[in-house]
Every structure is written in C-alpha cells, then in structure tokens.
Design an enzyme around this catalytic site. Structure first.
Site, PDB file in Angstrom:
ATOM      1  N   LYS A  55       0.822  -1.143  -0.095  1.00 37.27           N
ATOM      2  CA  LYS A  55      -0.049   0.019   0.172  1.00 37.27           C
ATOM      3  C   LYS A  55       0.902   1.309   0.060  1.00 37.27           C
ATOM      4  CE  LYS A  55      -3.487  -0.898  -0.632  1.00 37.27           C
ATOM      5  NZ  LYS A  55      -3.927  -1.455  -1.957  1.00 37.27           N
ATOM      6  N   HIS A 115       6.884  -7.551  -2.346  1.00 39.57           N
ATOM      7  CA  HIS A 115       6.773  -6.869  -1.119  1.00 39.57           C
ATOM      8  C   HIS A 115       7.746  -7.289   0.148  1.00 39.57           C
ATOM      9  CE1 HIS A 115       3.276  -4.412  -2.382  1.00 39.57           C
ATOM     10  NE2 HIS A 115       2.239  -5.374  -2.073  1.00 39.57           N
ATOM     11  N   SER A 145      -4.571   2.982   4.538  1.00 39.69           N
ATOM     12  CA  SER A 145      -4.706   2.385   3.509  1.00 39.69           C
ATOM     13  C   SER A 145      -4.585   0.700   3.530  1.00 39.69           C
ATOM     14  CB  SER A 145      -3.637   2.609   2.288  1.00 39.69           C
ATOM     15  OG  SER A 145      -3.674   2.198   1.070  1.00 39.69           O
TER      16      SER A 145
HETATM   17  P1  A3P Z   1      -5.075   4.782  -0.595  1.00 37.43           P
HETATM   18  O1  A3P Z   1      -5.738   3.357   0.098  1.00 37.43           O
HETATM   19  O2  A3P Z   1      -4.629   5.564   0.533  1.00 37.43           O
HETATM   20  O3  A3P Z   1      -6.066   5.437  -1.705  1.00 37.43           O
HETATM   21  P2  A3P Z   1      -0.385  -0.207  -3.551  1.00 37.43           P
HETATM   22  O4  A3P Z   1      -0.401   0.062  -5.078  1.00 37.43           O
HETATM   23  O5  A3P Z   1       0.970  -0.309  -3.088  1.00 37.43           O
HETATM   24  O6  A3P Z   1      -1.478  -1.467  -3.295  1.00 37.43           O
HETATM   25  O7  A3P Z   1      -0.996   1.195  -3.069  1.00 37.43           O
HETATM   26  C1  A3P Z   1      -2.334   1.313  -3.033  1.00 37.43           C
HETATM   27  C2  A3P Z   1      -2.595   2.767  -2.626  1.00 37.43           C
HETATM   28  O8  A3P Z   1      -1.981   3.577  -3.700  1.00 37.43           O
HETATM   29  C3  A3P Z   1      -3.809   3.316  -2.495  1.00 37.43           C
HETATM   30  O9  A3P Z   1      -3.879   4.410  -1.579  1.00 37.43           O
HETATM   31  C4  A3P Z   1      -4.018   3.834  -3.912  1.00 37.43           C
HETATM   32  O10 A3P Z   1      -5.336   4.663  -3.795  1.00 37.43           O
HETATM   33  C5  A3P Z   1      -2.986   4.603  -4.253  1.00 37.43           C
HETATM   34  N1  A3P Z   1      -2.660   5.003  -5.478  1.00 37.43           N
HETATM   35  C6  A3P Z   1      -2.788   4.137  -6.702  1.00 37.43           C
HETATM   36  N2  A3P Z   1      -2.620   4.906  -7.663  1.00 37.43           N
HETATM   37  C7  A3P Z   1      -2.439   6.183  -7.322  1.00 37.43           C
HETATM   38  C8  A3P Z   1      -2.210   7.264  -8.139  1.00 37.43           C
HETATM   39  N3  A3P Z   1      -1.981   7.557  -9.363  1.00 37.43           N
HETATM   40  N4  A3P Z   1      -1.853   8.586  -7.372  1.00 37.43           N
HETATM   41  C9  A3P Z   1      -1.953   8.452  -5.971  1.00 37.43           C
HETATM   42  N5  A3P Z   1      -2.189   7.435  -5.341  1.00 37.43           N
HETATM   43  C10 A3P Z   1      -2.366   6.199  -5.920  1.00 37.43           C
END
Ligand code: A3P
Length: 302
Positions: A55, A115, A145
């Site tokens: 996340k 990860h 998140s």
């Molecule tokens: P939130 O749950 O705070 O919205 P991962 O890809 O490591 O699983 O992380 C997911 C997190 O990154 C989520 O955060 C998601 O919304 C955010 N995320 C994904 N794409 C994004 C983007 N283009 N800009 C900002 N945040 C992004």
C-alpha cells in the site's frame, strides 16, 4: 501448492486466507508453502524489480514504469492488467495463479513486483545486480490504506476492528512484517546496490520530477511531451478509471471494490480522518523509538 491449500483458499464470501511465518515475517500461507522456490528465484540481469511495503504506491509506480518503458504509449500499457504486466514473485492465489510461474514464463526484459523485506529478497536479484525501485509511504497513511485493503481483499486475513488493526500494524503482526523494519532495511541497503529509493509523497507533490528521475534510473530520456502524457495517465483520477490499472479485473470473490475500492483516495494526510488523538500520540511515541538513528524522514501531510 497442494490442492488442499487451494481448496482452503476458495473464497465464498466468508473464507479468508490463512497466514504463517517465513523467518519471522508474517506471510500468506501459500507464500510460506512455496518459500523454497521463491527464495531460489532466478533473476536475470535485465530484470527491473519494484519493491514496496504493501500500500505504499506499488501500482502507481508500476504504471509509471510501464509508461516509461513504452514511451508513453497508452495502448501498449493497456495490453494487460497490472498483475500480469508485473508478476508478483511471492504471491500465490488460486484464481489468478502464481507470480513465480508467471515470472518464469515471461520473456526478458521482465518487470517484477515484490513486497519482501530486504533480508527476504531472493539473493539472485543482488547477485545479478538488477535494478530495484523501492517506494516508501508515510506510515500513517500506509496503515490506513492497508486497513481498507484488508477489508476488501479476501486474500489477506480479516483486519479486525480499526483499533485492533492499528495495534497489529504497530507491532508488525501484519503480512510482510513491520513497516518500520521494512523501510529501514531497504534504506540501509540502497547505497550498496542498484536501488532507487522513492517516496509516495514526492510522487504526489512533484510527479513530473519523480517520473523523470525514474526515467533516468531506467535509462530512458523522456521529452516534455511524453513526460506530460505519463503524468496525466498515471494521475489518480485517470488510473481509477483504467481497468488495466485499478484491479477491477480481479474476481470479486477476491477483491470486493464495493467494500472499499482499490483506488481509494490516493491522498497524503488521510490518516487524520482515522486516527484518534490518543492513537496519534501512541503512534508518534512508537515511531520516535523505532526510527531513532535513521536518516529516513517522511512527509505526513502537505
Ligand atoms: P489509498 O488506499 O490511500 O487510496 P499499492 O499499489 O501499493 O497497493 O498502493 C495502493 C495505494 O496507492 C492506494 O492508496 C491507492 O489509492 C494509491 N494509488 C494508486 N494509484 C495512485 C495514483 N495514481 N496517485 C495517488 N495514489 C495512488
């Protein structure tokens, strides 16, 4: 993986994945069952690995990297969902497959995801001197998140209440272990290996600057038009609508976006909507102790 385990993982709306430990780090049981093969993973010198604590902005970075590698071509980046374009090497999920098998079948140059904390990284990545991109996110937003991701993703254990999850995160009793150890382990390793260490908050604050930095690390010079195009197509709002980047192609039995969408808020500072004053004080006190002595710093809000 044994058939029994696959049966166990069948998600019928109530079942959740089980977890176990690999060298002291909590992992989904199928990862533990396949650990020997994961540890023996054979990296290739031109592999590009994206590594994060869950996340921290993995999917966002994957999308940017794929756009860079494809010179900003939207059609080519939409050839397949993220998890197909970037095999997740330690991940095993019956309805989707095994990241290891996917990676082994992928032609070079490969783009991969993990990860794993630094000490669990399959050694061949370092032996082959692969380029590794690490992305870290401030732990308060990371925690929030991850909590919502647990709620919607049956391939992770149920999070419990917010209060319970808060404690699990602080004590590192979550999959992939302690956030503090993860970010510190990779931070300490960055100078000895080909590791580019980035921050979610920088990507948010100055996307074009960070995309250019990624391009330089990958070895691609990006002209301004391509840079603008990548920044646009990898913005939160555009990615949220992109089925190849928003995990909507994963079966609902695994990820239920009606519980919490994968592309949830994409913000810096959302933790303020979740943490109580007492939780924030407890978090800060714990953070000071665990992060003492590191030069690593984070933006918790803008
Ligand atoms: P939130 O749950 O705070 O919205 P991962 O890809 O490591 O699983 O992380 C997911 C997190 O990154 C989520 O955060 C998601 O919304 C955010 N995320 C994904 N794409 C994004 C983007 N283009 N800009 C900002 N945040 C992004």
């Amino acid at each position: 993986m044994t058939l029994n385990r696959m049966e166990e993982l069948k998600c019928d709306g109530t079942e959740r994945i089980t977890v176990d430990y690999v060298k002291g780090i909590l992992q989904p049981t199928p990862t533990c069952d396949n650990w020997d093969q994961i540890w023996d993973f054979q990296a290739r010198p031109d592999d590009l690995l994206i590594c994060t604590y869950p996340k921290a902005g993995t999917t966002w970075t994957q999308e940017i990297v794929d756009f860079i590698l494809n010179d900003g071509d939207v059609g080519r980046t939409q050839r397949a969902p993220t998890h197909v374009r970037f095999p997740f090497i330690e991940w095993v999920i019956p309805s989707i497959g095994s990241g290891l098998e996917q990676a082994n079948a992928m032609p070079s140059p490969r783009t991969l995801k993990t990860h794993l904390p630094f000490q669990l990284l399959p050694p061949s990545f370092l032996e082959k001197n692969c380029k590794i991109i690490y992305v870290a996110r401030n732990p308060k937003d990371n925690l929030v998140s991850y909590y919502h991701f647990h709620r919607m993703n049956k391939a992770l254990p149920a999070p419990g209440t917010w209060e319970e999850y808060f404690e699990s995160f602080l004590t590192g009793k979550v999959c992939w272990g302690s956030w503090h150890d993860h970010v510190k382990g990779w931070w300490e390793a960055r100078d000895q290996h080909r590791i580019l260490y980035l921050f979610y908050e920088d990507l948010k604050m100055k996307p074009k600057h960070e995309i250019r930095k990624l391009g330089e690390f990958i070895g691609k010079k990006l002209d301004d038009n391509v840079l603008d195009k990548i920044a646009y197509h990898t913005s939160f709002d555009v990615m949220k609508q992109n089925p190849m980047a928003n995990y909507s192609t994963v079966p609902t039995e695994v990820m239920d976006h009606s519980v919490s969408p994968f592309m949830r808020k994409g913000a810096v500072g959302d933790w303020r909507n979740h943490f109580t004053v007492a939780q924030n004080e407890r978090f800060d006190e714990d953070y000071q102790r665990k992060m003492a002595g590191t030069s690593l710093t984070f933006h918790f809000q803008f």
